[in-house]
Scaffold this active site. Structure first.
Site, short mmCIF file in Angstrom:
data_model
loop_
_atom_site.label_atom_id
_atom_site.label_comp_id
_atom_site.label_asym_id
_atom_site.label_seq_id
_atom_site.Cartn_x
_atom_site.Cartn_y
_atom_site.Cartn_z
N HIS A 73 0.76 -1.28 -0.01
CA HIS A 73 0.15 -0.08 -0.02
C HIS A 73 0.91 1.15 0.12
O HIS A 73 1.83 1.31 0.50
CB HIS A 73 -0.97 -0.06 1.16
CG HIS A 73 -0.38 -0.08 2.55
ND1 HIS A 73 0.11 1.07 3.19
CD2 HIS A 73 -0.09 -1.10 3.63
CE1 HIS A 73 0.48 0.86 4.17
NE2 HIS A 73 0.43 -0.66 4.59
N ASP A 86 -0.13 4.27 1.20
CA ASP A 86 -0.57 5.30 2.37
C ASP A 86 0.16 4.95 3.63
O ASP A 86 0.59 3.77 3.75
CB ASP A 86 -2.29 5.44 2.28
CG ASP A 86 -2.57 4.14 2.85
OD1 ASP A 86 -2.17 2.91 2.36
OD2 ASP A 86 -3.47 3.74 3.81
N GLU A 115 -5.17 1.40 2.67
CA GLU A 115 -4.90 0.32 3.35
C GLU A 115 -5.15 0.69 4.84
O GLU A 115 -5.99 0.05 5.64
CB GLU A 115 -3.89 -0.18 3.14
CG GLU A 115 -3.55 -1.75 3.85
CD GLU A 115 -2.94 -1.68 5.28
OE1 GLU A 115 -3.00 -2.51 5.96
OE2 GLU A 115 -2.40 -0.50 5.91
N GLU A 116 -4.80 2.11 5.05
CA GLU A 116 -4.77 2.38 6.88
C GLU A 116 -6.11 2.77 7.15
O GLU A 116 -6.27 2.87 8.37
CB GLU A 116 -3.82 3.48 6.82
CG GLU A 116 -2.31 3.19 6.55
CD GLU A 116 -1.71 2.05 7.54
OE1 GLU A 116 -2.41 1.72 8.47
OE2 GLU A 116 -0.43 1.84 7.39
#
EC number: 3.5.1.16
Length: 383
Positions: A80, A82, A144-145
Protein backbone atom coordinates in the site's frame (compact mmCIF):
# COMPACT_ATOMS: atom_id res chain seq x y z
CA UNK A 1 15.71 2.69 -19.29
CA UNK A 2 17.26 1.17 -16.19
CA UNK A 3 20.03 3.77 -16.15
CA UNK A 4 17.36 6.40 -15.46
CA UNK A 5 16.41 4.73 -12.18
CA UNK A 6 17.84 6.63 -9.19
CA UNK A 7 20.02 4.86 -6.60
CA UNK A 8 18.17 2.82 -3.96
CA UNK A 9 18.50 5.39 -1.19
CA UNK A 10 17.29 8.19 -3.48
CA UNK A 11 14.22 6.17 -4.46
CA UNK A 12 13.54 5.63 -0.77
CA UNK A 13 14.09 9.33 -0.06
CA UNK A 14 11.66 10.41 -2.79
CA UNK A 15 8.96 8.02 -1.58
CA UNK A 16 9.20 9.28 2.00
CA UNK A 17 9.24 12.92 0.82
CA UNK A 18 5.91 12.45 -1.00
CA UNK A 19 3.07 12.65 1.56
CA UNK A 20 0.25 10.13 1.13
CA UNK A 21 -1.58 10.07 4.46
CA UNK A 22 -4.94 8.34 4.61
CA UNK A 23 -7.36 9.24 7.37
CA UNK A 24 -11.07 9.09 8.03
CA UNK A 25 -10.98 12.82 8.84
CA UNK A 26 -11.15 14.76 5.58
CA UNK A 27 -8.83 17.47 6.91
CA UNK A 28 -6.01 14.94 7.36
CA UNK A 29 -6.69 12.76 4.31
CA UNK A 30 -4.41 13.17 1.29
CA UNK A 31 -4.41 11.93 -2.28
CA UNK A 32 -1.74 9.40 -3.22
CA UNK A 33 -1.66 10.65 -6.81
CA UNK A 34 1.86 12.10 -6.63
CA UNK A 35 3.27 8.90 -5.15
CA UNK A 36 1.51 6.78 -7.77
CA UNK A 37 3.01 8.99 -10.49
CA UNK A 38 6.50 8.48 -9.06
CA UNK A 39 6.09 4.71 -8.99
CA UNK A 40 4.47 4.57 -12.42
CA UNK A 41 7.32 6.50 -14.04
CA UNK A 42 9.99 4.28 -12.44
CA UNK A 43 8.29 1.04 -13.47
CA UNK A 44 7.82 2.36 -17.00
CA UNK A 45 11.56 3.07 -17.07
CA UNK A 46 12.14 -0.60 -16.21
CA UNK A 47 10.02 -1.75 -19.14
CA UNK A 48 6.75 -2.47 -17.36
CA UNK A 49 3.30 -1.72 -18.68
CA UNK A 50 1.55 0.49 -16.14
CA UNK A 51 -2.14 0.94 -15.43
CA UNK A 52 -3.37 3.58 -12.96
CA UNK A 53 -6.81 2.83 -11.54
CA UNK A 54 -8.99 5.44 -9.78
CA UNK A 55 -10.54 3.95 -6.65
CA UNK A 56 -14.26 4.79 -6.36
CA UNK A 57 -15.58 6.18 -3.11
CA UNK A 58 -12.25 7.71 -2.10
CA UNK A 59 -10.87 11.24 -2.02
CA UNK A 60 -8.82 11.17 -5.24
CA UNK A 61 -7.01 7.89 -4.53
CA UNK A 62 -5.47 5.49 -7.05
CA UNK A 63 -4.11 1.99 -7.46
CA UNK A 64 -1.22 1.21 -9.78
CA UNK A 65 -0.60 -2.11 -11.51
CA UNK A 66 2.75 -2.58 -13.26
CA UNK A 67 3.04 -5.73 -15.36
CA UNK A 68 5.68 -7.44 -17.44
CA UNK A 69 5.77 -10.80 -19.17
CA UNK A 70 3.15 -12.86 -20.96
CA UNK A 71 0.85 -15.74 -20.22
CA UNK A 72 -1.00 -17.01 -17.19
CA UNK A 73 0.07 -17.31 -13.58
CA UNK A 74 3.20 -15.55 -12.42
CA UNK A 75 3.96 -13.55 -9.28
CA UNK A 76 2.25 -10.53 -7.74
CA UNK A 77 4.21 -8.28 -5.36
CA UNK A 78 1.86 -5.93 -3.53
CA UNK A 79 1.86 -3.13 -1.02
CA UNK A 80 0.00 0.00 0.00
CA UNK A 81 1.08 3.54 -0.78
CA UNK A 82 -0.56 5.31 2.16
CA UNK A 83 0.61 5.99 5.69
CA UNK A 84 -1.17 6.84 8.90
CA UNK A 85 -1.20 10.46 10.12
CA UNK A 86 1.64 11.51 12.39
CA UNK A 87 1.81 13.31 15.74
CA UNK A 88 4.15 16.20 15.02
CA UNK A 89 4.84 16.80 18.69
CA UNK A 90 6.15 13.28 19.23
CA UNK A 91 8.47 13.07 16.23
CA UNK A 92 12.06 14.22 16.80
CA UNK A 93 12.75 14.26 13.04
CA UNK A 94 10.95 15.51 9.95
CA UNK A 95 8.61 12.61 9.03
CA UNK A 96 9.01 13.41 5.33
CA UNK A 97 12.81 13.53 5.26
CA UNK A 98 14.60 10.19 5.08
CA UNK A 99 17.25 10.27 7.79
CA UNK A 100 19.89 7.59 8.29
CA UNK A 101 21.33 7.26 11.78
CA UNK A 102 22.86 4.42 13.76
CA UNK A 103 21.86 1.70 11.30
CA UNK A 104 18.30 2.94 10.89
CA UNK A 105 16.36 4.73 8.15
CA UNK A 106 13.87 7.13 9.77
CA UNK A 107 10.74 8.56 8.16
CA UNK A 108 6.98 8.14 7.87
CA UNK A 109 6.41 5.00 5.80
CA UNK A 110 9.94 3.63 6.00
CA UNK A 111 8.65 0.38 7.51
CA UNK A 112 4.91 0.61 6.86
CA UNK A 113 5.37 0.38 3.98
CA UNK A 114 6.55 2.70 1.21
CA UNK A 115 10.05 1.29 1.56
CA UNK A 116 8.98 -2.04 0.07
CA UNK A 117 8.62 -0.40 -3.34
CA UNK A 118 12.19 0.90 -3.14
CA UNK A 119 13.37 -2.66 -2.51
CA UNK A 120 11.40 -4.00 -5.48
CA UNK A 121 12.71 -1.34 -7.84
CA UNK A 122 16.28 -1.85 -6.69
CA UNK A 123 16.07 -5.63 -7.10
CA UNK A 124 14.70 -5.26 -10.63
CA UNK A 125 17.86 -3.45 -11.79
CA UNK A 126 19.48 -6.86 -12.22
CA UNK A 127 16.47 -8.65 -13.71
CA UNK A 128 16.05 -8.87 -17.48
CA UNK A 129 12.28 -8.57 -17.57
CA UNK A 130 12.21 -9.34 -21.31
CA UNK A 131 13.20 -12.93 -20.52
CA UNK A 132 10.50 -13.69 -17.97
CA UNK A 133 8.71 -16.97 -18.69
CA UNK A 134 5.75 -15.97 -16.52
CA UNK A 135 4.36 -12.51 -15.77
CA UNK A 136 5.47 -10.32 -12.88
CA UNK A 137 2.97 -7.87 -11.41
CA UNK A 138 3.55 -5.01 -8.98
CA UNK A 139 0.45 -3.68 -7.23
CA UNK A 140 0.41 -0.40 -5.29
CA UNK A 141 -2.86 0.20 -3.46
CA UNK A 142 -4.68 3.08 -1.77
CA UNK A 143 -6.26 3.56 1.65
CA UNK A 144 -5.02 0.40 3.39
CA UNK A 145 -4.75 2.31 6.65
CA UNK A 146 -8.46 3.21 6.65
CA UNK A 147 -10.94 1.29 4.50
CA UNK A 148 -8.65 -0.95 2.41
CA UNK A 149 -10.66 0.43 -0.50
CA UNK A 150 -7.80 0.02 -2.97
CA UNK A 151 -7.24 -3.70 -2.39
CA UNK A 152 -10.98 -4.37 -2.20
CA UNK A 153 -11.63 -2.64 -5.52
CA UNK A 154 -8.68 -4.28 -7.27
CA UNK A 155 -9.72 -7.75 -6.12
CA UNK A 156 -13.32 -7.14 -7.22
CA UNK A 157 -12.45 -5.85 -10.70
CA UNK A 158 -9.28 -7.58 -11.89
CA UNK A 159 -9.19 -10.62 -14.15
CA UNK A 160 -5.65 -11.46 -13.04
CA UNK A 161 -5.03 -14.83 -11.44
CA UNK A 162 -1.33 -15.03 -10.57
CA UNK A 163 0.15 -18.24 -9.22
CA UNK A 164 0.86 -16.49 -5.94
CA UNK A 165 1.34 -13.13 -4.23
CA UNK A 166 3.54 -11.57 -1.57
CA UNK A 167 2.42 -8.48 0.35
CA UNK A 168 5.45 -6.62 1.69
CA UNK A 169 4.14 -5.49 5.08
CA UNK A 170 6.78 -5.23 7.83
CA UNK A 171 7.13 -8.77 9.22
CA UNK A 172 10.87 -8.64 10.01
CA UNK A 173 11.24 -10.97 7.00
CA UNK A 174 9.30 -13.66 8.86
CA UNK A 175 6.68 -15.13 6.50
CA UNK A 176 3.07 -14.82 7.64
CA UNK A 177 0.44 -17.16 6.20
CA UNK A 178 -2.62 -16.34 8.32
CA UNK A 179 -4.17 -13.58 10.40
CA UNK A 180 -7.44 -12.74 12.08
CA UNK A 181 -10.03 -10.42 10.60
CA UNK A 182 -11.66 -7.33 12.05
CA UNK A 183 -15.30 -6.29 12.38
CA UNK A 184 -16.21 -3.02 14.09
CA UNK A 185 -19.83 -2.16 14.87
CA UNK A 186 -21.89 0.54 16.54
CA UNK A 187 -24.82 -0.71 18.60
CA UNK A 188 -27.30 2.13 18.97
CA UNK A 189 -30.39 2.14 21.18
CA UNK A 190 -33.00 4.86 20.83
CA UNK A 191 -35.00 5.39 24.00
CA UNK A 192 -37.53 8.02 25.00
CA UNK A 193 -36.42 11.02 27.04
CA UNK A 194 -38.33 12.39 29.98
CA UNK A 195 -37.92 13.82 33.46
CA UNK A 196 -36.20 11.45 35.87
CA UNK A 197 -38.93 12.04 38.46
CA UNK A 198 -41.32 9.89 36.41
CA UNK A 199 -39.36 6.97 34.86
CA UNK A 200 -42.49 5.27 33.51
CA UNK A 201 -43.05 8.12 31.04
CA UNK A 202 -39.78 7.37 29.21
CA UNK A 203 -37.63 4.51 27.92
CA UNK A 204 -34.12 4.57 29.37
CA UNK A 205 -31.66 3.70 26.60
CA UNK A 206 -28.89 2.97 29.12
CA UNK A 207 -31.02 0.30 30.76
CA UNK A 208 -31.75 -1.30 27.40
CA UNK A 209 -28.05 -1.17 26.55
CA UNK A 210 -27.28 -2.89 29.85
CA UNK A 211 -29.51 -5.73 28.71
CA UNK A 212 -27.88 -5.78 25.26
CA UNK A 213 -24.38 -5.89 26.75
CA UNK A 214 -25.31 -8.96 28.75
CA UNK A 215 -26.24 -10.77 25.54
CA UNK A 216 -23.08 -9.52 23.78
CA UNK A 217 -20.89 -10.85 26.60
CA UNK A 218 -22.65 -14.20 26.30
CA UNK A 219 -21.75 -14.14 22.60
CA UNK A 220 -18.13 -13.44 23.56
CA UNK A 221 -18.11 -16.53 25.77
CA UNK A 222 -19.73 -18.64 23.06
CA UNK A 223 -17.14 -17.55 20.48
CA UNK A 224 -14.34 -18.54 22.85
CA UNK A 225 -15.89 -21.96 23.46
CA UNK A 226 -16.89 -22.83 19.87
CA UNK A 227 -13.97 -21.65 17.73
CA UNK A 228 -10.26 -22.46 18.07
CA UNK A 229 -7.08 -22.09 16.03
CA UNK A 230 -4.17 -23.21 18.17
CA UNK A 231 -1.45 -21.50 16.10
CA UNK A 232 -2.59 -18.06 17.31
CA UNK A 233 -1.30 -16.68 20.60
CA UNK A 234 -4.94 -15.88 21.36
CA UNK A 235 -6.46 -19.01 19.79
CA UNK A 236 -10.10 -17.91 19.61
CA UNK A 237 -12.14 -14.98 18.22
CA UNK A 238 -12.01 -11.97 20.52
CA UNK A 239 -14.82 -9.52 21.22
CA UNK A 240 -14.11 -6.15 22.79
CA UNK A 241 -16.42 -3.43 24.13
CA UNK A 242 -14.39 -0.35 23.27
CA UNK A 243 -16.51 2.77 23.74
CA UNK A 244 -19.90 3.70 25.15
CA UNK A 245 -21.81 6.95 25.46
CA UNK A 246 -25.33 7.71 26.56
CA UNK A 247 -27.40 10.47 28.10
CA UNK A 248 -26.69 14.10 28.82
CA UNK A 249 -27.86 14.85 32.38
CA UNK A 250 -28.44 13.03 35.64
CA UNK A 251 -32.05 14.22 35.86
CA UNK A 252 -33.11 13.16 32.35
CA UNK A 253 -34.16 9.73 31.18
CA UNK A 254 -31.48 8.71 28.68
CA UNK A 255 -32.84 9.01 25.14
CA UNK A 256 -29.93 7.43 23.27
CA UNK A 257 -27.00 5.14 24.05
CA UNK A 258 -24.31 3.97 21.65
CA UNK A 259 -21.74 1.20 22.09
CA UNK A 260 -18.73 0.61 19.83
CA UNK A 261 -17.39 -2.94 19.76
CA UNK A 262 -15.18 -5.13 17.65
CA UNK A 263 -14.78 -8.82 16.85
CA UNK A 264 -11.57 -10.36 15.50
CA UNK A 265 -12.62 -13.55 13.73
CA UNK A 266 -10.42 -16.52 12.97
CA UNK A 267 -9.60 -17.53 9.38
CA UNK A 268 -12.47 -19.50 7.91
CA UNK A 269 -15.20 -17.61 9.74
CA UNK A 270 -17.35 -15.74 7.24
CA UNK A 271 -18.60 -12.21 7.74
CA UNK A 272 -22.17 -13.37 7.16
CA UNK A 273 -21.75 -15.98 9.87
CA UNK A 274 -20.53 -13.39 12.36
CA UNK A 275 -23.27 -10.92 11.51
CA UNK A 276 -25.78 -13.68 12.05
CA UNK A 277 -24.31 -14.57 15.44
CA UNK A 278 -24.41 -10.93 16.56
CA UNK A 279 -27.98 -10.43 15.36
CA UNK A 280 -29.06 -13.64 17.08
CA UNK A 281 -27.43 -12.50 20.32
CA UNK A 282 -29.28 -9.17 20.21
CA UNK A 283 -32.60 -10.63 19.07
CA UNK A 284 -34.15 -10.79 22.58
CA UNK A 285 -33.63 -7.03 23.02
CA UNK A 286 -34.92 -6.24 19.53
CA UNK A 287 -38.00 -8.40 20.05
CA UNK A 288 -38.80 -6.83 23.40
CA UNK A 289 -38.19 -3.27 22.13
CA UNK A 290 -39.06 -3.24 18.40
CA UNK A 291 -37.39 -0.54 16.33
CA UNK A 292 -35.18 0.75 19.13
CA UNK A 293 -31.94 -1.19 18.47
CA UNK A 294 -29.77 -0.84 15.35
CA UNK A 295 -26.40 -2.28 14.37
CA UNK A 296 -24.18 -0.37 11.92
CA UNK A 297 -20.66 -0.90 10.60
CA UNK A 298 -18.07 1.56 11.88
CA UNK A 299 -15.60 0.45 9.19
CA UNK A 300 -15.84 -1.96 6.27
CA UNK A 301 -15.24 -5.47 7.66
CA UNK A 302 -12.07 -7.45 7.02
CA UNK A 303 -12.32 -11.24 6.96
CA UNK A 304 -9.69 -13.54 8.39
CA UNK A 305 -7.08 -14.90 6.00
CA UNK A 306 -5.09 -18.09 5.56
CA UNK A 307 -2.73 -19.42 2.90
CA UNK A 308 -2.71 -23.23 2.74
CA UNK A 309 0.35 -24.46 4.68
CA UNK A 310 1.23 -27.00 1.98
CA UNK A 311 1.12 -24.55 -0.93
CA UNK A 312 4.22 -24.24 -3.10
CA UNK A 313 4.59 -20.57 -2.14
CA UNK A 314 4.86 -21.50 1.54
CA UNK A 315 7.35 -24.28 0.82
CA UNK A 316 9.54 -22.10 -1.43
CA UNK A 317 9.65 -19.12 0.94
CA UNK A 318 10.29 -21.29 4.00
CA UNK A 319 13.20 -22.91 2.15
CA UNK A 320 14.65 -19.59 0.97
CA UNK A 321 14.45 -18.01 4.43
CA UNK A 322 15.10 -21.09 6.54
CA UNK A 323 12.11 -20.07 8.66
CA UNK A 324 8.62 -21.45 9.19
CA UNK A 325 5.56 -19.37 8.40
CA UNK A 326 3.73 -17.69 11.28
CA UNK A 327 0.24 -16.43 12.11
CA UNK A 328 -0.44 -12.95 13.51
CA UNK A 329 -3.28 -11.00 15.09
CA UNK A 330 -3.08 -7.76 13.04
CA UNK A 331 -4.83 -7.26 9.69
CA UNK A 332 -3.51 -6.68 6.17
CA UNK A 333 -4.86 -6.62 2.61
CA UNK A 334 -4.16 -10.35 2.32
CA UNK A 335 -7.82 -11.48 2.59
CA UNK A 336 -8.62 -9.56 -0.59
CA UNK A 337 -5.53 -10.59 -2.57
CA UNK A 338 -6.06 -14.17 -1.38
CA UNK A 339 -9.31 -14.25 -3.39
CA UNK A 340 -7.10 -14.07 -6.50
CA UNK A 341 -4.29 -16.44 -5.54
CA UNK A 342 -2.42 -17.95 -2.56
CA UNK A 343 -0.82 -15.09 -0.65
CA UNK A 344 1.89 -14.58 1.96
CA UNK A 345 2.64 -11.46 4.00
CA UNK A 346 6.39 -10.91 4.07
CA UNK A 347 8.50 -7.80 4.15
CA UNK A 348 11.35 -5.83 5.75
CA UNK A 349 11.07 -3.87 8.96
CA UNK A 350 9.23 -4.57 12.19
CA UNK A 351 5.50 -4.25 12.78
CA UNK A 352 6.49 -2.75 16.14
CA UNK A 353 7.63 0.37 14.25
CA UNK A 354 4.36 0.77 12.36
CA UNK A 355 2.25 3.78 13.41
CA UNK A 356 4.96 4.94 15.84
CA UNK A 357 6.72 8.32 16.20
CA UNK A 358 10.20 8.26 14.65
CA UNK A 359 9.25 5.23 12.54
CA UNK A 360 12.31 3.48 11.15
CA UNK A 361 13.58 0.50 9.21
CA UNK A 362 16.87 -1.09 10.20
CA UNK A 363 19.47 -1.11 7.43
CA UNK A 364 20.28 -4.76 8.21
CA UNK A 365 17.16 -5.63 6.21
CA UNK A 366 18.45 -4.09 2.97
CA UNK A 367 20.65 -6.91 1.67
CA UNK A 368 18.43 -9.90 2.60
CA UNK A 369 15.28 -8.20 1.31
CA UNK A 370 16.86 -7.43 -2.03
CA UNK A 371 18.10 -11.02 -2.29
CA UNK A 372 14.71 -12.46 -1.34
CA UNK A 373 12.82 -10.41 -3.92
CA UNK A 374 15.30 -11.46 -6.61
CA UNK A 375 14.98 -15.12 -5.61
CA UNK A 376 11.19 -15.24 -5.62
CA UNK A 377 11.06 -13.50 -9.00
CA UNK A 378 13.51 -16.04 -10.41
CA UNK A 379 11.58 -18.96 -8.94
CA UNK A 380 8.05 -17.98 -9.94
CA UNK A 381 8.70 -16.05 -13.17
CA UNK A 382 11.68 -17.81 -14.76
CA UNK A 383 11.08 -21.49 -13.97
Amino acid sequence: MKNKLPPFIEIYRALIATPSISATEEALDQSNADLITLLADWFKDLGFNVEVQPVPGTRNKFNMLASCGQGAGGLLLAGHTDTVPFDDGRWTRDPFTLTEHDGKLYGLGTADMKGFFAFILDALRDVDVTKLKKPLYILATADEETSMAGARYFAETTALRPDCAIIGEPTSLQPVRAHKGHISNAIRIQGQSGHSSDPARGVNAIELMHDAIGHILQLRDNLKERYHYDAFTVPYPTLNLGHIHGGDASNRICACCELHMDIRPLPGMTLNELNGLLNDALAPVSERWPGRLTVDELHPPIPGYECPPNHQLVEVVEKLLGAKTEVVNYCTEAPFIQTLCPTLVLGPGSINQAHQPDEYLETRFIKPTRELITQVIHHFCWH
